[in-house]
Design a protein around this motif. Sequence first.
Motif, PDB file in Angstrom:
ATOM      1  N   GLU A 162       0.828  -1.207   0.000  1.00  0.00           N
ATOM      2  CA  GLU A 162       0.000   0.000   0.000  1.00  0.00           C
ATOM      3  C   GLU A 162       0.864   1.260   0.000  1.00  0.00           C
ATOM      4  O   GLU A 162       0.587   2.208  -0.727  1.00  0.00           O
ATOM      5  N   LEU A 163       1.924   1.254   0.813  1.00  0.00           N
ATOM      6  CA  LEU A 163       2.827   2.406   0.873  1.00  0.00           C
ATOM      7  C   LEU A 163       4.025   2.251  -0.053  1.00  0.00           C
ATOM      8  O   LEU A 163       4.798   3.190  -0.223  1.00  0.00           O
ATOM      9  N   HIS A 164       4.201   1.066  -0.642  1.00  0.00           N
ATOM     10  CA  HIS A 164       5.273   0.794  -1.621  1.00  0.00           C
ATOM     11  C   HIS A 164       6.669   1.033  -1.032  1.00  0.00           C
ATOM     12  O   HIS A 164       7.551   1.591  -1.697  1.00  0.00           O
ATOM     13  N   LEU A 213      -1.723   7.401   6.608  1.00  0.00           N
ATOM     14  CA  LEU A 213      -0.530   7.661   5.799  1.00  0.00           C
ATOM     15  C   LEU A 213      -0.726   7.218   4.355  1.00  0.00           C
ATOM     16  O   LEU A 213      -1.414   6.236   4.083  1.00  0.00           O
ATOM     17  N   HIS A 214      -0.068   7.920   3.432  1.00  0.00           N
ATOM     18  CA  HIS A 214      -0.132   7.593   2.004  1.00  0.00           C
ATOM     19  C   HIS A 214       1.251   7.781   1.384  1.00  0.00           C
ATOM     20  O   HIS A 214       1.986   8.695   1.740  1.00  0.00           O
ATOM     21  N   GLY A 215       1.580   6.918   0.416  1.00  0.00           N
ATOM     22  CA  GLY A 215       2.809   7.068  -0.345  1.00  0.00           C
ATOM     23  C   GLY A 215       4.050   6.681   0.431  1.00  0.00           C
ATOM     24  O   GLY A 215       4.003   6.353   1.618  1.00  0.00           O
ATOM     25  N   SER A 216       5.187   6.738  -0.261  1.00  0.00           N
ATOM     26  CA  SER A 216       6.466   6.322   0.334  1.00  0.00           C
ATOM     27  C   SER A 216       7.408   7.499   0.521  1.00  0.00           C
ATOM     28  O   SER A 216       8.622   7.360   0.424  1.00  0.00           O
ATOM     29  N   THR A 263       6.236  10.162   5.204  1.00  0.00           N
ATOM     30  CA  THR A 263       5.574   8.915   5.592  1.00  0.00           C
ATOM     31  C   THR A 263       6.504   8.035   6.406  1.00  0.00           C
ATOM     32  O   THR A 263       6.116   7.481   7.450  1.00  0.00           O
ATOM     33  N   ARG A 280      -6.335  -0.671   4.692  1.00  0.00           N
ATOM     34  CA  ARG A 280      -6.490   0.496   5.570  1.00  0.00           C
ATOM     35  C   ARG A 280      -7.551   0.273   6.646  1.00  0.00           C
ATOM     36  O   ARG A 280      -7.327   0.552   7.825  1.00  0.00           O
TER      37      ARG A 280
END
Length: 435
Positions: free
Chosen positions: A264-266, A320-323, A327, A394
């Motif tokens: 999800e966060l990669h 939280l979103h993204g890497s 984050t 999530r």
Amino acid sequence: MPSSSSAVPDSDRSAPSGLWRDRDFRSLWLGQTASQLGEHTSLLVLPLFAVLTLDAGAGQLGVLRAVGQAPILLLSLFVGAWVDRWRTRTVMVLSDAGRALALGAAALAGLLGWLGLPALFVVVFAVGVLSVFFDVAYQSSLVRLMRRDQLVRGNSALEGSRSAAQIGGPALGGALVSLLSASIATAAGALFFALSFLSIRRIRREESVPERSERPPHIGRRVHEGLRFVAGDTSLRTVCLASAAFQFSFAALMTVYLLFLPRELHLSGTEVGLSLAATGPGALLGSVLAARLPSRFGYGAVLLSAAALGDGAFLWVPALHGSSATTVAALLAVGFVFGAGGQLVNVTVMAVRQAVTPDGMQGRAAATITFVGMGLTPLGSLLGGYLAQEWGLRTSLLVTAAGMLLSPVVMALSPLARLGRTLPEPVEHAGPAAY
């Protein structure tokens, strides 16, 4: 072999007043540090091997984690009864040797391309079985080797080593998986267990193991005595219930978390390892504070506030979103707070449990609390895998994080929250004197 000596009173134990001047304590501490490094490296590496190399799904990861945790449910009570009659040093060194061999075989199979999911299940189960033996034995070892007035400092030092392992283990495992391979990372875990074996076998002090009778009670009777003792003490009973609520929810959360971070966060394997390792510095701080705060503010107040703060930290993660660097920094902060609160609870609870438990009941009390507290973790891991599949990562993360807050609620409703600044006295045990 079991000792024939009776339990030795605190005043007669030969440990020096300074823990770090005691060769046997240093050997125990060094061995525990290496063992925890092996365990925390493996706890990250083996699931990452399944997710990143074998492309395991949420359900398969849940089953893998449940297989590793099942020995807690199946064996804890019997192991506790057995450990009470044997030298903890013997149990620990044999457990270390077995785990080193199991992970060494897994590393070799991985390098040769033979390590599939079925073989991984076998390795995880074997390591789980031996970890039950080691964990029950090490929790009983300190009270047999040290005086009562050294328990908090000794536990703080041992839990500090676990903190160091929480820092180094996941970070090293994640880096080795990313830069080299999961097989090399697995071999590192085997090496740590081998180092623990070499250190703990250097312990020479005679343990105060209760004298064995010619016709010892049946193991079922000893298990029943341990269950009855823990159930009959309000503090220990509350520890069991609070631990069960936390461990069930935490097992579910970690199954989702190990999927959430890379998918999800990669995040890369190194970033996943660093995120998990962040609990280590927090736990190190928690170990230091645990040697000071309970005597100043009271054991109950420290338990309740630390549990609420640490368990509530994960509620922020689903937002939280993204890497991005932000984050990763947020994940590090969450891990730090969780580690500090959790370690405060761990050290304080262990000191309370050891203080109220007679020497001859230490192994069974530890095993009973482990059984009740962690026996539901396989079901928690399976639930986490199911929720991740059906509800998404999530939502599942939010639900499981909220579930961990049941633990401080249980403590707040019990006399455990009202413990004062001194440890309680040992509870009288009416069971047989010989084992």
